[in-house]
Design an enzyme around this catalytic site. Structure first.
Site: not given
Ligand code: NAP
Length: 321
Positions: A233, A262, A281
């Site tokens: 984000r 955005e 995005h």
């Molecule tokens: P996810 O599986 O929950 O992965 C997030 C990772 O961040 C986890 O490994 C988590 O590990 C880590 N993390 C580090 N610090 C953190 C904190 N303070 N709070 C929460 N987590 C933390 O999520 P995902 O499915 O990979 O998606 C990640 C993000 O990508 C989404 O939340 C979204 O904002 C973004 N996204 C963007 C697009 C786009 O169009 N550009 C598309 C999809 C997703 P720990 O819990 O061990 O810390």
């Protein structure tokens, strides 16, 4: 009959599916008052990319579930939804691979100056073989630092380690042992990641803890040759500090899919920087994935209203009531 408010256009078959289960009212979120009025007597809601504030939910006493067509849920005040007993569902997994593809295309495009050079060719500048002034940098064999090695981060690590022979470093609050074993990913503290990585890639959710996780000091601690990739984000990076770092040569370049505002404002200095690849995005924006996300979100909503949703729940505490 139940009423569902949709604040995003949905594919025809997904809309038809929802209509089998409820009356569906489609609203234009830009018409704020109409949107809020529609929520007042709704049982459920579905949409994405719009901030849903507590004030918008005042008086929406029938509302039991909201379903976002996204994995990120930073547009919602989750604690407030939980207080109101409203279940929030999201769409993890289904978008993981296409978003990892976007991340990797930003890595390759930034390193090899794909966008800049493609524009250069189209402008008629290609008169002879190019020289070092237009060379890029290698991706294969380099070090990738992933801040947030979750679902998408792991899919990026797989591409990097198995496809591009890259070393993978990561930060997480908890170790991701699966990625450590499968991709040789090594968990380090943020300062070590920033100092060692050739590509720094953010894939954390946006939370109060991760807002401006990368600011001036962090950019300063990166290699001068490093490239920052952000498809999480926009606000996980202090954009003003990033602009300064790119202008001053503190880092080499950036590949960005997300921005603090955005769509990106027309006067953003990022638009004029040749060392910035800026995308609108598009993390999950393929026909297949966006359709699968919409379908998944619709199924989540219907199951939530039926009381049968078991996965994809953001605020599970609501179920305990
Ligand atoms: P996810 O599986 O929950 O992965 C997030 C990772 O961040 C986890 O490994 C988590 O590990 C880590 N993390 C580090 N610090 C953190 C904190 N303070 N709070 C929460 N987590 C933390 O999520 P995902 O499915 O990979 O998606 C990640 C993000 O990508 C989404 O939340 C979204 O904002 C973004 N996204 C963007 C697009 C786009 O169009 N550009 C598309 C999809 C997703 P720990 O819990 O061990 O810390």
């Amino acid at each position: 009959m139940r009423k569902i408010v949709a604040w995003k256009a949905l594919p025809e078959d997904v809309l038809a599916y929802l209509q089998q289960h409820a009356q569906v009212v489609q609203v234009d979120p830009a018409q704020h008052d109409t949107f809020v009025a529609a929520l007042k007597d709704a049982d459920g809601g579905i949409g994405s990319s719009v901030k849903i504030t507590p004030a918008m939910l005042e008086g929406a006493t029938r509302l039991r579930a909201l379903s976002t067509v996204s994995v990120g849920f930073d547009q919602f005040d989750v604690a407030d939804l939980t207080r109101r007993g409203i279940l929030l569902a999201h769409t993890p997994d289904v978008l993981t691979e296409s978003t990892a593809d976007t991340v990797f295309s930003l890595i390759l495009a930034s390193a090899r100056r794909v966008v800049e050079l493609a524009q250069w060719v189209k402008a008629g500048n290609w008169q002879r073989s190019i020289g070092p002034a237009l060379f890029g940098v290698d991706v294969q064999g380099k070090t990738l630092g992933i801040i947030g090695l979750g679902r998408i981060g792991s899919a990026v690590a797989r591409r990097a380690a198995l496809g591009f022979n890259m070393k993978v470093l990561y930060t997480n609050r908890a170790a991701n042992l699966q990625a450590e074993q499968a991709y040789g990913a090594r968990r380090v503290e943020l300062p070590e990641l920033l100092a060692s990585a050739d590509f720094v890639c953010l894939q954390v959710p946006l939370t109060p803890e991760t807002r401006h996780l990368i600011g001036a000091a962090e950019l300063e601690s990166m290699k001068k040759s490093a490239i920052l990739i952000n498809a999480s984000r926009g606000a996980t990076v202090d954009e003003k500090a990033l602009i300064e770092a790119l202008q001053n040569g503190t880092i080499l370049g950036a590949g960005l899919d997300v921005f603090e505002t955005e769509p990106l404002p027309a006067d953003s200095p990022l638009l004029n920087m040749p060392n910035v690849v800026a995308l609108p995005h598009i993390g999950s924006a393929t026909h297949e994935t966006r359709h699968a996300m919409a379908r998944n979100a619709a199924e989540n909503l219907v199951a939530a209203l039926d009381g049968t949703l078991a996965t994809h729940i953001v605020n599970r505490e609501v179920l305990g009531r």
